[in-house]
Structures are given as C-alpha cells and as structure tokens.
Design a protein around this motif. Sequence first.
Motif, mmCIF file in Angstrom:
data_model
loop_
_atom_site.group_PDB
_atom_site.id
_atom_site.type_symbol
_atom_site.label_atom_id
_atom_site.label_comp_id
_atom_site.label_asym_id
_atom_site.label_seq_id
_atom_site.Cartn_x
_atom_site.Cartn_y
_atom_site.Cartn_z
ATOM 1 N N ALA A 73 0.632 -1.114 -0.171
ATOM 2 C CA ALA A 73 -0.191 0.004 -0.004
ATOM 3 C C ALA A 73 0.753 1.264 -0.112
ATOM 4 O O ALA A 73 0.747 2.236 -0.712
ATOM 5 C CB ALA A 73 -1.060 -0.055 1.364
ATOM 6 N N ARG A 74 2.061 1.136 0.894
ATOM 7 C CA ARG A 74 2.794 2.436 0.625
ATOM 8 C C ARG A 74 3.534 2.562 -0.698
ATOM 9 O O ARG A 74 3.815 3.650 -0.955
ATOM 10 C CB ARG A 74 3.812 2.344 1.850
ATOM 11 N N GLY A 75 3.963 1.381 -1.087
ATOM 12 C CA GLY A 75 4.591 1.703 -2.585
ATOM 13 C C GLY A 75 3.924 1.899 -3.579
ATOM 14 O O GLY A 75 4.554 1.955 -4.593
ATOM 15 N N LEU A 76 2.632 1.856 -3.613
ATOM 16 C CA LEU A 76 1.478 1.720 -4.888
ATOM 17 C C LEU A 76 1.404 3.273 -4.973
ATOM 18 O O LEU A 76 0.346 3.839 -4.727
ATOM 19 C CB LEU A 76 0.172 1.263 -4.864
ATOM 20 N N ARG A 77 2.428 4.156 -5.135
ATOM 21 C CA ARG A 77 2.269 5.467 -5.323
ATOM 22 C C ARG A 77 1.402 6.237 -6.341
ATOM 23 O O ARG A 77 0.692 7.237 -6.019
ATOM 24 C CB ARG A 77 3.718 6.259 -5.415
ATOM 25 N N PRO A 78 1.085 5.636 -7.664
ATOM 26 C CA PRO A 78 0.302 6.085 -8.531
ATOM 27 C C PRO A 78 -1.083 6.182 -8.102
ATOM 28 O O PRO A 78 -1.775 6.815 -8.632
ATOM 29 C CB PRO A 78 0.744 5.260 -9.998
ATOM 30 N N LEU A 79 -1.572 5.359 -7.172
ATOM 31 C CA LEU A 79 -2.845 5.087 -6.596
ATOM 32 C C LEU A 79 -3.187 6.134 -5.991
ATOM 33 O O LEU A 79 -2.433 6.588 -5.177
ATOM 34 C CB LEU A 79 -3.121 3.738 -6.285
ATOM 35 N N ALA A 80 -4.380 6.676 -5.941
ATOM 36 C CA ALA A 80 -4.968 7.606 -5.058
ATOM 37 C C ALA A 80 -5.044 6.774 -3.627
ATOM 38 O O ALA A 80 -5.202 5.820 -3.304
ATOM 39 C CB ALA A 80 -6.533 7.829 -5.588
ATOM 40 N N THR A 81 -5.090 8.035 -2.548
ATOM 41 C CA THR A 81 -5.070 7.816 -1.336
ATOM 42 C C THR A 81 -6.008 6.737 -0.788
ATOM 43 O O THR A 81 -5.779 5.721 -0.042
ATOM 44 C CB THR A 81 -4.791 9.060 -0.180
ATOM 45 N N PRO A 82 -7.099 6.853 -1.099
ATOM 46 C CA PRO A 82 -8.118 6.180 -0.556
ATOM 47 C C PRO A 82 -8.058 4.490 -0.703
ATOM 48 O O PRO A 82 -8.180 3.822 -0.099
ATOM 49 C CB PRO A 82 -9.632 6.223 -1.330
ATOM 50 N N ALA A 83 -7.611 4.349 -2.000
ATOM 51 C CA ALA A 83 -7.168 2.928 -2.188
ATOM 52 C C ALA A 83 -6.027 2.157 -1.613
ATOM 53 O O ALA A 83 -6.304 1.315 -0.896
ATOM 54 C CB ALA A 83 -6.972 2.775 -4.012
ATOM 55 N N ARG A 84 -5.007 3.259 -1.461
ATOM 56 C CA ARG A 84 -3.926 2.682 -0.522
ATOM 57 C C ARG A 84 -4.294 2.554 0.888
ATOM 58 O O ARG A 84 -3.910 1.568 1.765
ATOM 59 C CB ARG A 84 -2.663 3.732 -0.763
ATOM 60 N N VAL A 85 -5.070 3.581 1.298
ATOM 61 C CA VAL A 85 -5.359 3.300 2.717
ATOM 62 C C VAL A 85 -6.310 2.157 2.876
ATOM 63 O O VAL A 85 -6.123 1.396 3.987
ATOM 64 C CB VAL A 85 -6.206 4.636 3.145
ATOM 65 N N MET A 86 -7.272 1.950 2.152
ATOM 66 C CA MET A 86 -8.073 0.606 2.439
ATOM 67 C C MET A 86 -7.148 -0.403 2.164
ATOM 68 O O MET A 86 -7.328 -1.642 2.950
ATOM 69 C CB MET A 86 -9.268 0.570 1.316
ATOM 70 N N LEU A 87 -6.332 -0.743 1.138
ATOM 71 C CA LEU A 87 -5.255 -1.831 1.274
ATOM 72 C C LEU A 87 -4.618 -1.969 2.576
ATOM 73 O O LEU A 87 -4.369 -3.055 3.243
ATOM 74 C CB LEU A 87 -4.349 -1.753 0.179
ATOM 75 N N GLY A 88 -3.872 -0.636 2.916
ATOM 76 C CA GLY A 88 -3.256 -0.866 4.382
ATOM 77 C C GLY A 88 -4.156 -1.266 5.416
ATOM 78 O O GLY A 88 -3.856 -1.991 6.366
ATOM 79 N N VAL A 89 -5.417 -0.796 5.645
ATOM 80 C CA VAL A 89 -6.257 -1.198 6.653
ATOM 81 C C VAL A 89 -6.460 -2.713 6.399
ATOM 82 O O VAL A 89 -6.501 -3.439 7.528
ATOM 83 C CB VAL A 89 -7.487 -0.408 6.539
#
Length: 206
Positions: free
Chosen positions: A78-94
Amino acid sequence: MRRDVVARYALWSSAAAPVLLIGGWTLAAALQPGPSVQREGYDSLRDTISALAGYGAAHRWVMTLALLGVGACHLATARGLRPLATPARVMLGVGGAATVLAAAFPLPAAGTSGAHQTAATVAFVCLALWPALWRHAGGEPARPPVSVMVPATLVMVALVLGFTAALGAGVLAGLAERLAAGAQAVWPFVTVLLLRRSPRATLIRV
C-alpha cells in the motif's frame, strides 16, 4: 517523492503475500494431527484458516507468522503503490493491519473470539473493495481502466459472500475461505504488474 512511480519493494512485498498465505496454510495443515478417537482431524475443505492459528491448533505459530507476514506485506505494498489515489492505498493498508490483528487475536481452543471475528471481517471487506477505489493519484483513472478493476472487485466480493454463506451453512467453509483469501492475496501483485505496463507509472528502486 514522485507520485507516478511504483516503489520496487512493492513488487516483492506483493509477490510475497500469496506465497506466505498459501504456503502457510499448506504447511500448517500438514502439521496438524490426524483424526483420533477423541477428536476429528483438520480438514482443509471444512475448517478455516483461522483455526490453524488458534489456540487449539498444533504448531499454531506457523499460521500466525504467515498471517503476520501477509499483513505486513499488504502494508508495504500500500505504501509503495504511489500512482494510486490515497483512498485505495489506505483501504489496502487497513486490510493489511486488520490481518495482523486477526493473527494477534487468535481463536480460542473452543468457541469464538469477537476481536478475531471483527479483525477478520474488516480484513476481508477492505481487501475485497480496495480495487474499486483505484484512481491515479492526480485524479485521473489509473491504468488498467475500470473495465479491469470493477470486475476484480465484484469477483472478490462474490468470493467473500460465498465464504460467509459456506461458513453459516457449515459446508466447505475452508475451501470457500481459501478461494476468497487467495484471490485477495494475489490481486495486489497483479496490480503492481499492471501498473508497470502503464505509461504513466514506472517501477523505480527505492
């Protein structure tokens, strides 16, 4: 820090997640004792992954470490997928953090655990829905287009619902959970591979 690049470690963390999960449940199931007069043996088609990390399981540390590793991998991806918008990365991280908590609150030897069920539910929901939030960090849709991401989300949601139904019916719950969890573990890796093909998102060494 550039937002149009995928960190190299995301490739390795996303690739490690399904290896840890599938390898973990395979090894942990193989280490369980066979059926006896006192108890039934572990059945991968019937019994859940969580039972392998529960207090009643033999060598429960195997599945516990596997789940902890999978959760950590999702957090790193989730941290490394920088091209993705924050909501997607946050949900993957959660979803990754909830996986860690599911391992930290194991099932008891008998009965259920509210903390474990809550953490597992959050993990399944987040890891099924995060692809639907996939957009470029700049606001434009990230590649591949919605025609790929929406079906992926629908498939994972269907698998989670199938697991829920199987768990309630007590029929092939282990198989249904493995299909759902396996798909969710693989999809971040697929995401990284697809983003590498995007002209706007490249892979760099970080």
